[in-house]
Motif scaffolding. Structure first.
Motif, short mmCIF file in Angstrom:
data_model
loop_
_atom_site.label_atom_id
_atom_site.label_comp_id
_atom_site.label_asym_id
_atom_site.label_seq_id
_atom_site.Cartn_x
_atom_site.Cartn_y
_atom_site.Cartn_z
N PRO A 404 -1.67 -1.73 -3.21
CA PRO A 404 -2.07 -0.50 -3.91
C PRO A 404 -1.83 0.76 -3.08
N GLY A 405 -2.12 0.68 -1.79
CA GLY A 405 -1.92 1.85 -0.93
C GLY A 405 -0.45 2.20 -0.79
N GLN A 406 0.40 1.20 -0.61
CA GLN A 406 1.84 1.44 -0.50
C GLN A 406 2.39 2.01 -1.80
N TYR A 407 1.92 1.46 -2.92
CA TYR A 407 2.41 1.95 -4.20
C TYR A 407 2.01 3.42 -4.41
N SER A 408 0.78 3.76 -4.05
CA SER A 408 0.34 5.14 -4.19
C SER A 408 1.16 6.09 -3.32
N ARG A 409 1.48 5.66 -2.09
CA ARG A 409 2.32 6.50 -1.22
C ARG A 409 3.73 6.64 -1.78
N CYS A 410 4.21 5.57 -2.43
CA CYS A 410 5.53 5.63 -3.07
C CYS A 410 5.52 6.65 -4.20
N VAL A 411 4.45 6.65 -5.00
CA VAL A 411 4.32 7.61 -6.10
C VAL A 411 4.27 9.03 -5.56
N LEU A 412 3.52 9.24 -4.46
CA LEU A 412 3.45 10.58 -3.87
C LEU A 412 4.81 11.00 -3.33
N PRO A 428 -5.78 11.74 -10.23
CA PRO A 428 -4.91 11.47 -9.07
C PRO A 428 -5.60 10.76 -7.92
N SER A 429 -6.92 10.87 -7.82
CA SER A 429 -7.60 10.27 -6.68
C SER A 429 -7.94 8.80 -6.88
N ASN A 430 -7.74 8.27 -8.09
CA ASN A 430 -7.96 6.83 -8.30
C ASN A 430 -6.96 6.03 -7.47
N HIS A 431 -7.45 5.09 -6.70
CA HIS A 431 -6.62 4.15 -5.93
C HIS A 431 -5.91 4.78 -4.74
N LEU A 432 -6.26 6.01 -4.37
CA LEU A 432 -5.72 6.61 -3.15
C LEU A 432 -6.78 6.52 -2.07
N ASP A 433 -6.36 6.19 -0.83
CA ASP A 433 -7.33 6.17 0.26
C ASP A 433 -7.63 7.61 0.70
N SER A 434 -8.66 7.76 1.52
CA SER A 434 -9.14 9.10 1.87
C SER A 434 -8.08 9.92 2.59
#
Length: 474
Positions: A404-412, A428-434
């Motif tokens: 999930p974290g890698q996917y979120s960074r990919c989206v960003l 946007p903050s769902n599933h993103l780490d702090s």
């Protein structure tokens, strides 16, 4: 194997808990105790093992080593992450339906995994009130920092690199401060150690240099006649050489002992920061213009909507779950067409979008998907992905294989690479780490284009700043 037995130390005790999935270390030697009345927030980057730890405590997953123990007659209630079907009900409606029996439960320990995802203000207030007024024990995974500030009195941080944990007293804000202080202390200790070793090495080198000079000077006396060699100077030089040599050996021994004594002081691990900066070219003054727009949503209809969004405006769309906030965004994006009314998009509007439901079932590699979406050549695509900590091994994976974290960074990374002058974000903050959230907030604060956001994250809204609010009446 995992064991669950009476715990003398607290309501829940984890001792040396470790877990692997294949060759991947997820948790390593995690040890902590949760006492009665304690409300503990679990934080750490996505993929660091927070959800796995809750599953191990609940008994849904068995740890490879270590023990999980409970006080006698302890009843545990576990709420996994809620996955919704937007075709049947909204995220908030589903969340409240699932949370209602949890709140009514007579359990002693509550394990909550992202309980605030997709909740509207009413749902958030319901959950906060339940936790703050309860005398039970809670372990909560949440990326809602304001929620953690209001509900927890301890933070358990899982280190993404070491796979172990640290405990901090206080709420999320107290944790952020204390963690910063701890990291600064670690860097100071490492700097002091490095400086002292350098000085001790310099002293040893200097002593050895003196020994060499004395040795060279004494060797030169070998060319003298025998009666000259027996003069006191030769004896003095030999004594000086021996003394300097002994001193050098003593100092080297001290240096080696110091290195052993300070072996626990290592260079703090510092991941490459995510520098999110948006570059955009200005579009037309009128970005979106809606006149009498309606859209049927099942048994009800969204609208009629009259709305003008101009370049540079920062619009926060609010309203109860099910009111049609996501539907409005899809209308702006052109993913849905209105049933009635007129929706106009300005010229040269370049949209960057992050959806609420982000998972992709694409079979393409991360690099292939990224190049397709951004129209970038491979070299530039790799460069941007690397900035978001997606390196060679990561970008060869299929999208569906990312954490999930890698996917979120990919989206960003995709969002930045598209160089949008209008950014539309749905929760946007769902599933993103702090860390990712903080960097996204920083990037959005500096963004000069148009920003349209649906979000229930109060911390996010305050940090980014919005000049305009549009309330959809249910």
């Amino acid at each position: 194997m995992q064991s669950q037995k009476k715990s003398m130390a607290g309501v829940v005790s984890c001792v040396h808990v470790s877990k692997k999935f294949g060759e991947l270390d997820v948790l390593n030697d995690v040890t902590f105790v949760a006492h009665q009345h304690e409300k503990i927030g679990l934080v750490g980057p996505n993929g660091s093992g927070k959800s796995t730890l809750l599953k191990i405590i609940s008994g849904a997953v068995v740890c490879d080593s270590g023990t999980v123990t409970f006080a006698k007659n302890t009843i545990v209630e576990y709420l996994p992450q809620i996955h919704t079907d937007p075709a049947t009900m909204s995220g908030g409606e589903m969340a409240k339906k699932v949370l209602a029996p949890i709140i009514a439960s007579s359990a002693d320990v509550f394990l909550l995994d992202e309980p605030t995802n997709n909740l509207d203000d009413e749902g958030l207030a319901m959950v906060e009130n339940f936790i703050t007024h309860s005398n039970k024990t809670f372990l909560i995974v949440s990326h809602d920092r304001r929620f953690l500030d209001r509900t927890v009195n301890k933070i358990l941080e899982i280190d993404a690199t070491k796979k172990t944990c640290s405990i901090y007293d206080g709420n999320y804000s107290a944790y952020v401060h204390e963690r910063r202080v701890r990291i600064e202390r670690e860097w100071e200790a490492y700097a002091d150690k490095t400086e002292r070793i350098e000085k001790m090495n310099a002293s040893v080198d200097q002593r050895l240099s003196w020994v060499k000079k004395i040795e060279d000077k004494r060797k030169n006396t070998r060319n003298l006649p025998m009666h000259e060699k027996n003069k006191p100077q030769a004896a003095v030089l030999r004594d000086m050489e021996a003394k300097a040599g002994r001193r050098a050996r003593v100092m080297k021994d001290r240096l080696e002992k110091y290195k052993v004594d300070t072996s626990s002081i290592s260079k703090p691990i510092q991941l490459r920061p995510l520098r999110i900066a948006f570059i955009c070219e200005r579009g037309s003054t009128n970005v979106f213009k809606l006149e009498g727009v309606t859209k049927k949503m099942g048994a009800r209809t969204l609208g009629p909507l009259d709305l003008l969004i101009q370049y540079g405006e920062r619009l926060h769309i609010v309203g109860p779950n099910g009111a049609g906030k996501t539907t409005l965004l899809k209308l702006l994006l052109g993913k849905l067409t209105s049933d009635t009314g007129i929706l106009q998009r300005g010229e040269n509007v370049r949209i960057g979008y992050i959806a609420q439901q982000r998972w992709s079932d694409s079979t393409r590699s991360v690099l292939q998907e990224f190049m397709t979406i951004t129209n970038l050549e491979q070299t530039e695509a790799r460069k941007i992905l690397n900035r978001f900590r997606l390196v060679s091994d990561d970008i060869k994976k299929r999208i569906s294989e990312l954490s999930p974290g890698q996917y979120s960074r990919c989206v960003l990374a995709q969002l930045v690479a598209q160089k949008p002058n209008c950014i539309i974000l749905d929760e946007p903050s769902n599933h993103l780490d702090s860390e990712a959230l903080e960097e996204l907030e920083e990037g959005l604060r500096e963004f000069t284009g148009t920003l349209i956001v649906v979000s229930h994250d109060r911390y996010f809204i305050e940090k980014v700043g919005f000049g305009k609010e549009y309330n959809i009446i249910y």
